[in-house]
Design an enzyme around this catalytic site. Structure first.
Site, mmCIF file in Angstrom:
data_model
loop_
_atom_site.group_PDB
_atom_site.id
_atom_site.type_symbol
_atom_site.label_atom_id
_atom_site.label_comp_id
_atom_site.label_asym_id
_atom_site.label_seq_id
_atom_site.Cartn_x
_atom_site.Cartn_y
_atom_site.Cartn_z
ATOM 1 N N CYS A 75 0.718 -1.275 0.033
ATOM 2 C CA CYS A 75 0.210 0.020 0.238
ATOM 3 C C CYS A 75 0.876 1.130 0.187
ATOM 4 O O CYS A 75 2.117 1.267 -0.255
ATOM 5 C CB CYS A 75 -0.941 -0.127 1.268
ATOM 6 S SG CYS A 75 -0.070 -0.018 2.910
ATOM 7 N N ARG A 129 -3.562 -0.866 5.310
ATOM 8 C CA ARG A 129 -4.060 -1.804 4.397
ATOM 9 C C ARG A 129 -2.917 -3.110 4.179
ATOM 10 O O ARG A 129 -3.578 -3.947 4.477
ATOM 11 C CB ARG A 129 -4.212 -1.196 3.081
ATOM 12 C CG ARG A 129 -5.524 -0.290 3.008
ATOM 13 C CD ARG A 129 -5.582 0.801 1.915
ATOM 14 N NE ARG A 129 -4.465 1.521 1.791
ATOM 15 C CZ ARG A 129 -4.150 2.225 0.657
ATOM 16 N NH1 ARG A 129 -5.170 2.337 -0.345
ATOM 17 N NH2 ARG A 129 -3.224 3.228 0.688
ATOM 18 N N ASP A 179 -8.058 3.794 0.803
ATOM 19 C CA ASP A 179 -7.217 4.078 2.152
ATOM 20 C C ASP A 179 -7.955 4.522 3.333
ATOM 21 O O ASP A 179 -8.844 5.642 3.414
ATOM 22 C CB ASP A 179 -6.340 5.238 1.759
ATOM 23 C CG ASP A 179 -5.163 5.816 2.716
ATOM 24 O OD1 ASP A 179 -5.489 5.306 3.839
ATOM 25 O OD2 ASP A 179 -4.424 6.703 2.272
#
Ligand code: 4NP
Length: 160
Positions: A8, A14, A125
């Site tokens: 990420c 994440r 996100d």
């Protein structure tokens, strides 16, 4: 050994969630000795840091401890080491393609390609939102992890 890298932006929300959930699934399938998972970020803001406390808490609520993970930056050599390089969103994908050695582009995929029942192809996100965003991420990575494990079984572990 099959090697999977989740990527990420910061490697504190994440991708550590994906690493933790996927590793837990692999362990429960009895395949911990055959599949290795790791995570990284395309940027270096959080190198050496543990996952965001909200990510740690959300994962713990599902029985997954990611507290021991530490942020690192994705590197060109990761394309040599890993069989799957899985981007959480298109921006991560673009940034990874920029450091991908020629001929290894096939290793780079969007992680949600493996969540076949989902309309989304990006993991949003959760950094600037609340706890619900982290649980949404967990739902997505849960589903994609199952599809990924099925893909690994079919491509690498079939018959073995
Ligand atoms: P991640 O989330 O890419 O899922 O780890 C973020 C973490 C940090 C920042 C942005 C997104 N940041 O701007 O520091």
């Amino acid at each position: 050994m099959v090697r999977v890298l989740f990527v990420c932006l910061g490697n504190i929300c994440r991708s550590p969630l994906a690493e933790g959930v996927f590793r837990d699934l692999v362990a429960r399938a009895g395949l911990a000795g055959e599949i290795h998972a790791d995570s990284a970020g395309t940027h270096a803001y959080h190198v050496g840091e543990p996952p965001d406390s909200r990510a740690q808490e959300a994962a713990l609520q599902r029985g997954v401890d990611i507290g021991m993970l530490r942020g690192r930056k994705a590197a060109r050599r990761d394309f040599e080491t890993f069989d799957y390089i899985l981007a959480m969103d298109r921006e991560n994908h673009v940034n990874l393609l920029a450091i991908c050695p020629r001929g290894l582009e096939h290793k780079l995929r969007l992680f949600l390609e493996f969540a076949t029942d989902r309309p989304e192809d990006e993991v949003p996100d959760p950094y600037y939102g609340g706890a619900s965003g982290f649980h949404r991420v967990l739902d997505m990575v849960d589903e994609a992890s199952q599809g990924l494990l099925a893909d690994i079984r079919a491509r690498y572990l079939a018959g073995g």
